[in-house]
Design a protein around this motif. Structure first.
Motif, short mmCIF file in Angstrom:
data_model
loop_
_atom_site.label_atom_id
_atom_site.label_comp_id
_atom_site.label_asym_id
_atom_site.label_seq_id
_atom_site.Cartn_x
_atom_site.Cartn_y
_atom_site.Cartn_z
N LEU A 19 3.26 3.27 12.42
CA LEU A 19 2.73 2.19 12.57
C LEU A 19 2.11 1.70 11.31
O LEU A 19 2.10 0.43 10.94
N VAL A 20 1.56 2.93 10.50
CA VAL A 20 1.22 2.41 9.05
C VAL A 20 1.45 3.51 8.23
O VAL A 20 1.59 4.84 8.70
N ARG A 21 2.18 3.24 6.88
CA ARG A 21 2.36 4.37 6.04
C ARG A 21 1.95 3.84 4.75
O ARG A 21 2.28 2.52 4.36
N LYS A 22 1.57 4.87 3.74
CA LYS A 22 1.48 4.49 2.40
C LYS A 22 1.91 5.86 1.38
O LYS A 22 1.38 6.63 1.78
N PRO A 23 2.51 5.23 0.30
CA PRO A 23 2.94 6.20 -0.55
C PRO A 23 1.86 6.57 -1.62
O PRO A 23 0.88 5.51 -1.80
N LEU A 24 1.93 7.82 -2.19
CA LEU A 24 0.81 7.97 -3.12
C LEU A 24 1.32 8.78 -4.30
O LEU A 24 2.06 9.72 -4.15
N ARG A 25 1.53 8.02 -5.60
CA ARG A 25 2.00 8.58 -6.86
C ARG A 25 1.20 9.85 -7.32
O ARG A 25 -0.18 9.75 -7.35
#
Ligand code: GAR
Length: 373
Positions: free
Chosen positions: A334-340
């Motif tokens: 549904l929702v996803r976010k990458p993290l550097r």
């Protein structure tokens, strides 16, 4: 939320408009691409640039993409299939109506010709696919509505009052640990961002801090550890299901619940969301995932996702909220976010940023779920 409609039978979207829009994009120095199978990096770019909800919507449709060298500049999706937003259930379901969006232009390219050209190329593509009208949902600002009227020749056709999504829904939480995700939901309910009533916490670890958080927030909670000597796995799972059923939830949230749930749970609670501390691929069959800079890593599913990502040497972590399906950690995102991850960044600092990101992703996923009611 406002739905606009563009009439595609009008001459302006017939035949030549797609080629003309493409020419305007190319004349402005951008590459033009229209594809149902863009590289995975494109979706990761959307997550980084526009928040974590649009990538899965774009993944459900065909995309028109403007880019400058290796840099994506903007995109417009047309004909996404299978989206469950409640505003798509009126006109959106009428024969001859095709859906437009999502649509985004990276900040540094706003005000250039690519935005209107992408919009028009997508509308012309819907016309070319045989649709008579395009439904253009505008969530939020008046500025966007005006943009669709001006550049898409659209008119407002349906209006939805936010109130319809504000009725509190009964939710229960299953958690095993510290409960920072539980806390973020408690806080969201308390300050009015999340219209939920948390009816119960089920925790499978006696003494877990999640129980204390529930107690402080006056949320009914039960500790239900699995005593493997006394109960078979089936009997334990049946006890979890029975406890959950007594609370009669509309939504079940798995927030760091570290016990694999059986098929019978998924059948009993089809409205279950899980938060996972990794960037999951949109194609759930995939065992690799691509990040915004093109890095490809294995998908870190399972109970030690961040540790596994670090051990592998990934320069990225991430967070995803997905529906629960039979295959653990493989339900639709549904929702996803990458993290550097920073060069030499200590694990505790990564973890702290990751938790904050999870809370954001989780809130986004609950809002999306509410918009689907
Ligand atoms: C979270 O990082 C959550 O994503 C993870 O457990 C942690 C619980 O933290 N869940 C999984 O790994 C599921 N496979 P919290 O107790 O502080 O919310």
């Amino acid at each position: 939320v406002v739905n606009l409609v563009a009439d595609l039978r009008a001459g302006e979207f017939a035949g030549a408009e797609l080629a003309a829009a493409r020419e305007r994009i190319e004349a402005a120095g951008f590459a033009f691409e229209r594809t149902a199978h863009p590289p995975e990096r494109f979706y990761a770019w959307i997550d980084e640039q526009f928040g974590g909800t649009w990538s899965s919507e774009a993944f459900a449709g065909v995309n028109i993409i403007a880019s400058e060298g290796d840099t994506y500049a903007g995109f417009a999706t047309f004909d996404p299939r299978g989206l469950e937003y409640s505003w798509l259930r009126g006109l959106g379901r009428s024969p001859g109506v095709g859906i437009f969006g999502p649509f985004g232009v990276a900040p540094q390219f706003r005000g250039s010709p690519i935005g209107p050209a992408l919009l028009r190329a997508a509308l012309a593509s819907l016309a070319a696919s045989g649709y008579e009208r395009a439904l253009i949902p505008a969530v939020g600002r008046q500025k966007l509505i005006d943009y669709y009227i001006r550049h898409g020749g659209a008119v407002v056709a349906e209006r939805f009052e936010r109130e319809q999504w504000r009725r509190p829904r009964r939710a229960i939480v299953l958690a095993s640990g510290n409960g920072t995700n539980l806390q973020s939901v408690i806080d969201g309910v308390r300050d009015g961002r999340l219209p939920l009533k948390i009816a119960l916490l089920i925790c499978n670890k006696r003494g877990a801090y999640a129980l204390e958080r529930a107690r402080r927030a006056e949320i009914p909670a039960i500790a239900l550890p699995w005593d493997r000597k006394a109960l078979s796995r089936d009997a334990y799972d049946a006890a979890v299901i029975a406890a959950a059923q007594r609370a009669d939830p509309e939504l079940v949230l798995l927030l760091g619940w570290m016990h694999l749930l059986p098929e019978s749970f998924v059948a009993a609670f089809p409205q279950t969301l899980n938060i996972h501390p990794a960037f999951l691929p949109l194609d759930q069959r995939s065992d690799t995932v691509t990040f915004p800079d093109g890095e490809v890593t294995p998908v870190f599913r399972g109970a030690r996702a961040l540790a596994d990502a670090l051990a592998w040497g990934s320069r990225w972590a991430g967070a995803s909220a997905h529906r629960l399906t039979l295959d653990a950690d493989r339900g639709p995102v549904l929702v996803r976010k990458p993290l550097r991850i920073g060069e030499g960044e200590p694990e505790n600092e990564i973890l702290e940023r990751l938790h904050a990101l999870e809370h954001e992703v989780l809130t986004g996923a609950i809002c999306r779920w509410l918009f689907e009611r």
